[in-house]
Design a protein around this motif. Sequence first.
Motif, PDB file in Angstrom:
ATOM      1  N   VAL A   1       4.159  21.685  31.669  1.00  0.00           N
ATOM      2  CA  VAL A   1       3.860  22.382  30.431  1.00  0.00           C
ATOM      3  C   VAL A   1       4.881  21.946  29.391  1.00  0.00           C
ATOM      4  CG1 VAL A   1       3.611  24.646  29.347  1.00  0.00           C
ATOM      5  CG2 VAL A   1       3.023  24.363  31.742  1.00  0.00           C
ATOM      6  N   THR A   2       4.431  21.590  28.193  1.00  0.00           N
ATOM      7  CA  THR A   2       5.343  21.182  27.134  1.00  0.00           C
ATOM      8  C   THR A   2       5.998  22.406  26.512  1.00  0.00           C
ATOM      9  OG1 THR A   2       3.643  21.265  25.427  1.00  0.00           O
ATOM     10  CG2 THR A   2       3.913  19.170  26.594  1.00  0.00           C
ATOM     11  N   ALA A   3       6.977  22.190  25.654  1.00  0.00           N
ATOM     12  CA  ALA A   3       7.687  23.298  25.018  1.00  0.00           C
ATOM     13  C   ALA A   3       6.748  24.127  24.143  1.00  0.00           C
ATOM     14  CB  ALA A   3       8.851  22.779  24.190  1.00  0.00           C
ATOM     15  N   SER A   4       5.692  23.513  23.617  1.00  0.00           N
ATOM     16  CA  SER A   4       4.748  24.255  22.783  1.00  0.00           C
ATOM     17  C   SER A   4       3.741  25.047  23.622  1.00  0.00           C
ATOM     18  CB  SER A   4       3.989  23.290  21.869  1.00  0.00           C
ATOM     19  OG  SER A   4       3.194  22.413  22.625  1.00  0.00           O
ATOM     20  N   GLY A   5       3.761  24.853  24.961  1.00  0.00           N
ATOM     21  CA  GLY A   5       2.860  25.584  25.832  1.00  0.00           C
ATOM     22  C   GLY A   5       1.627  24.782  26.235  1.00  0.00           C
ATOM     23  N   ARG A   6       1.498  23.572  25.723  1.00  0.00           N
ATOM     24  CA  ARG A   6       0.347  22.713  26.053  1.00  0.00           C
ATOM     25  C   ARG A   6       0.540  22.122  27.436  1.00  0.00           C
ATOM     26  NH1 ARG A   6      -0.452  17.347  25.855  1.00  0.00           N
ATOM     27  NH2 ARG A   6       1.554  16.995  24.844  1.00  0.00           N
ATOM     28  N   ARG A   7      -0.506  22.147  28.270  1.00  0.00           N
ATOM     29  CA  ARG A   7      -0.420  21.566  29.604  1.00  0.00           C
ATOM     30  C   ARG A   7      -0.546  20.058  29.504  1.00  0.00           C
ATOM     31  NH1 ARG A   7       0.375  24.504  33.900  1.00  0.00           N
ATOM     32  NH2 ARG A   7      -0.175  26.680  33.814  1.00  0.00           N
ATOM     33  N   ARG A   8       0.301  19.363  30.253  1.00  0.00           N
ATOM     34  CA  ARG A   8       0.233  17.910  30.275  1.00  0.00           C
ATOM     35  C   ARG A   8      -0.857  17.461  31.243  1.00  0.00           C
ATOM     36  NH1 ARG A   8       6.322  17.762  30.204  1.00  0.00           N
ATOM     37  NH2 ARG A   8       6.791  17.115  28.095  1.00  0.00           N
ATOM     38  N   LYS A   9      -1.452  16.321  30.933  1.00  0.00           N
ATOM     39  CA  LYS A   9      -2.450  15.747  31.836  1.00  0.00           C
ATOM     40  C   LYS A   9      -1.717  15.033  32.964  1.00  0.00           C
ATOM     41  CE  LYS A   9      -5.779  15.039  28.161  1.00  0.00           C
ATOM     42  NZ  LYS A   9      -6.513  14.074  27.349  1.00  0.00           N
ATOM     43  N   PRO A  10      -2.208  15.161  34.194  1.00  0.00           N
ATOM     44  CA  PRO A  10      -1.534  14.476  35.302  1.00  0.00           C
ATOM     45  C   PRO A  10      -1.657  12.967  35.160  1.00  0.00           C
ATOM     46  CG  PRO A  10      -3.529  15.582  36.064  1.00  0.00           C
ATOM     47  CD  PRO A  10      -3.348  15.938  34.631  1.00  0.00           C
ATOM     48  N   LYS A  11      -0.583  12.256  35.520  1.00  0.00           N
ATOM     49  CA  LYS A  11      -0.606  10.797  35.463  1.00  0.00           C
ATOM     50  C   LYS A  11      -1.407  10.269  36.638  1.00  0.00           C
ATOM     51  CE  LYS A  11       3.680  10.180  32.967  1.00  0.00           C
ATOM     52  NZ  LYS A  11       4.966   9.534  32.943  1.00  0.00           N
ATOM     53  N   LYS A  12      -2.101   9.191  36.397  1.00  0.00           N
ATOM     54  CA  LYS A  12      -2.908   8.585  37.471  1.00  0.00           C
ATOM     55  C   LYS A  12      -2.217   7.404  38.066  1.00  0.00           C
ATOM     56  CE  LYS A  12      -7.204  10.176  35.550  1.00  0.00           C
ATOM     57  NZ  LYS A  12      -8.486   9.861  35.006  1.00  0.00           N
TER      58      LYS A  12
END
Length: 89
Positions: free
Chosen positions: A78-89
Amino acid sequence: MAKNPKPKARGYGGLDDWFRKENWVNVQTGGPCGRPSAKKGKKPACRPAAVAAKLTKNQKSAAAKKKRAGAQNVKWPVTASGRRRKPKK
């Protein structure tokens, strides 16, 4: 040329101000970020309270382990703004 005016005495601002607004907490304990002595104890893995609340129990323990493992980049889900990061492939 005109002289530059003397800079005003600065209070808190910038990064200090942002850090105080965010209410940073220890990811594992949920308590305030920091430790009583810089020489004793483990380094806490701290994030803003809003972000720490979104982490799962496994993500919290993994974050603490990564923090203690050494100087490497911690990949937060989760970024500092609360946005979830996409998993790396």
